[in-house]
Scaffold this motif. Structure first.
Motif, PDB file in Angstrom:
ATOM      1  N   SER A  41      61.195  78.779  44.374  1.00 46.57           N
ATOM      2  CA  SER A  41      62.344  78.321  43.593  1.00 46.57           C
ATOM      3  C   SER A  41      62.941  77.041  44.203  1.00 46.57           C
ATOM      4  O   SER A  41      63.416  76.163  43.486  1.00 46.57           O
ATOM      5  CB  SER A  41      63.410  79.413  43.487  1.00 46.57           C
ATOM      6  OG  SER A  41      63.888  79.710  44.769  1.00 46.57           O
ATOM      7  N   PHE A  42      62.892  76.906  45.542  1.00 43.24           N
ATOM      8  CA  PHE A  42      63.408  75.697  46.192  1.00 43.24           C
ATOM      9  C   PHE A  42      62.470  74.512  45.955  1.00 43.24           C
ATOM     10  O   PHE A  42      62.902  73.371  45.869  1.00 43.24           O
ATOM     11  CB  PHE A  42      63.600  75.928  47.698  1.00 43.24           C
ATOM     12  CG  PHE A  42      64.688  76.915  48.013  1.00 43.24           C
ATOM     13  CD1 PHE A  42      66.024  76.533  47.932  1.00 43.24           C
ATOM     14  CD2 PHE A  42      64.386  78.215  48.400  1.00 43.24           C
ATOM     15  CE1 PHE A  42      67.033  77.430  48.233  1.00 43.24           C
ATOM     16  CE2 PHE A  42      65.387  79.118  48.702  1.00 43.24           C
ATOM     17  CZ  PHE A  42      66.717  78.736  48.609  1.00 43.24           C
ATOM     18  N   CYS A  43      61.155  74.811  45.853  1.00 40.01           N
ATOM     19  CA  CYS A  43      60.208  73.725  45.530  1.00 40.01           C
ATOM     20  C   CYS A  43      60.488  73.253  44.103  1.00 40.01           C
ATOM     21  O   CYS A  43      60.536  72.046  43.840  1.00 40.01           O
ATOM     22  CB  CYS A  43      58.759  74.211  45.635  1.00 40.01           C
ATOM     23  SG  CYS A  43      58.269  74.647  47.309  1.00 40.01           S
ATOM     24  N   ASP A  44      60.690  74.215  43.208  1.00 36.59           N
ATOM     25  CA  ASP A  44      60.929  73.853  41.798  1.00 36.59           C
ATOM     26  C   ASP A  44      62.199  73.014  41.652  1.00 36.59           C
ATOM     27  O   ASP A  44      62.250  72.082  40.852  1.00 36.59           O
ATOM     28  CB  ASP A  44      61.057  75.112  40.929  1.00 36.59           C
ATOM     29  CG  ASP A  44      59.728  75.853  40.855  1.00 36.59           C
ATOM     30  OD1 ASP A  44      58.699  75.233  41.207  1.00 36.59           O
ATOM     31  OD2 ASP A  44      59.728  77.046  40.473  1.00 36.59           O
ATOM     32  N   SER A  45      63.232  73.352  42.431  1.00 35.84           N
ATOM     33  CA  SER A  45      64.507  72.624  42.276  1.00 35.84           C
ATOM     34  C   SER A  45      64.474  71.268  42.981  1.00 35.84           C
ATOM     35  O   SER A  45      65.399  70.468  42.848  1.00 35.84           O
ATOM     36  CB  SER A  45      65.660  73.452  42.850  1.00 35.84           C
ATOM     37  OG  SER A  45      65.591  73.423  44.265  1.00 35.84           O
ATOM     38  N   GLY A  46      63.440  71.031  43.796  1.00 35.59           N
ATOM     39  CA  GLY A  46      63.337  69.750  44.509  1.00 35.59           C
ATOM     40  C   GLY A  46      64.012  69.777  45.873  1.00 35.59           C
ATOM     41  O   GLY A  46      63.981  68.791  46.611  1.00 35.59           O
ATOM     42  N   ALA A  47      64.624  70.924  46.242  1.00 38.90           N
ATOM     43  CA  ALA A  47      65.301  71.001  47.550  1.00 38.90           C
ATOM     44  C   ALA A  47      64.280  71.044  48.691  1.00 38.90           C
ATOM     45  O   ALA A  47      64.576  70.641  49.819  1.00 38.90           O
ATOM     46  CB  ALA A  47      66.193  72.235  47.604  1.00 38.90           C
ATOM     47  N   LEU A  48      63.083  71.544  48.387  1.00 39.50           N
ATOM     48  CA  LEU A  48      62.040  71.667  49.424  1.00 39.50           C
ATOM     49  C   LEU A  48      60.785  70.919  49.007  1.00 39.50           C
ATOM     50  O   LEU A  48      60.298  71.070  47.885  1.00 39.50           O
ATOM     51  CB  LEU A  48      61.685  73.152  49.641  1.00 39.50           C
ATOM     52  CG  LEU A  48      60.483  73.413  50.557  1.00 39.50           C
ATOM     53  CD1 LEU A  48      60.748  72.901  51.987  1.00 39.50           C
ATOM     54  CD2 LEU A  48      60.152  74.910  50.601  1.00 39.50           C
TER      55      LEU A  48
END
Ligand SMILES: C[S@@+](CC[C@H](N)C(=O)[O-])C[C@H]1O[C@@H](n2cnc3c(N)ncnc32)[C@H](O)[C@@H]1O
Length: 220
Positions: A41-48
């Motif tokens: 989910s963090f990859c999807d949001s661009g945070a990771l």
């Protein structure tokens, strides 16, 4: 923030949960895939962002304010030259005023010389599974060779790892040679807080080290 040697994302997770934007780097595609699954989910949001890269060979163009090298990743750098080049490349990827934090491995043999070269047996209970672990460590100079044999229901897996111990003097020398200043140490790094397999080890002798890239520090 940057974590180098992020593995499965154990440290990435709390950093992300604190709201930070993080790049996780590892040399292992398998580890990055596990981190991606765990933190999708963090990859999807661009945070990771997860990156396959080895800082021994080059830096990356981005600049960071906080860099973490955790759970003995640094100790897998087996030569002084590789360790120095790793630190110089990290330094080049840091903003002025940025801080690097690393935890450092301390060989249990130094704490307990009687275990040198002897097989130690123990059982690990992981949920419903019981695994028999045979473990042997030997030191050659600053290098620890660790042989582990995991046995479970007739299955058997052998893993050999080498870790290089850098004492505080050598660590400080490396950091300063790479360009860092304000090098500070903290004792009592107890990995039993998060790593159950290490319960019988003398993990409390490890240490944390911090180095800063001073404003106007120039290239390392
Ligand atoms: C013991 S794990 C630590 C994982 C994670 N930091 C943690 O605390 O759970 C060490 C990780 O460092 C990675 N590694 C080893 N040498 C590396 C290097 N030169 N650059 C980046 N990652 C490296 C390994 O692939 C492995 O995932």
């Amino acid at each position: 923030m940057l974590e180098i040697g992020c593995g499965t994302g154990r440290v990435l997770k709390p950093l992300l949960e604190s709201g930070a934007s993080v790049v996780g780097v590892d040399i292992s595609h398998e580890m990055l895939a596990l981190a991606h699954n765990k933190l999708a989910s963090f990859c999807d949001s661009g945070a990771l962002r997860l990156l396959n890269h080895n800082f021994v060979y080059s830096s990356i163009p981005e600049r960071f304010d906080r860099v973490f090298v955790t759970f003995y990743t640094f100790n897998y750098l087996l030569s002084y030259e590789n360790a120095l080049s790793f630190l110089k490349n990290i330094y080049s990827s840091m903003n002025d005023g940025a801080v690097l934090l690393m935890d450092m491995f301390f060989p249990s043999i130094y704490h307990n010389p009687a275990i040198e070269g002897k097989w130690q047996q123990r059982y690990l209970n992981l949920g419903a599974k019981q695994i028999r672990l045979s473990d042997r460590r030997t030191m050659r100079g600053p290098m620890e060779k660790r042989e582990q044999v995991f046995e479970e229901d007739g299955g058997r897996q052998e893993i050999t790892t080498l870790r290089r111990f850098y004492d505080k003097n050598e660590t400080a020398r490396l950091l300063r040679e790479a360009g860092f200043s304000s090098v500070k140490f903290t004792d009592v790094y107890d990995s039993t807080l998060f790593h159950q397999l290490e319960l019988l080890e003398a993990t409390d002798r490890g240490f944390l080290v911090m180095g800063r890239r001073e404003a106007g520090g120039g290239e390392g």
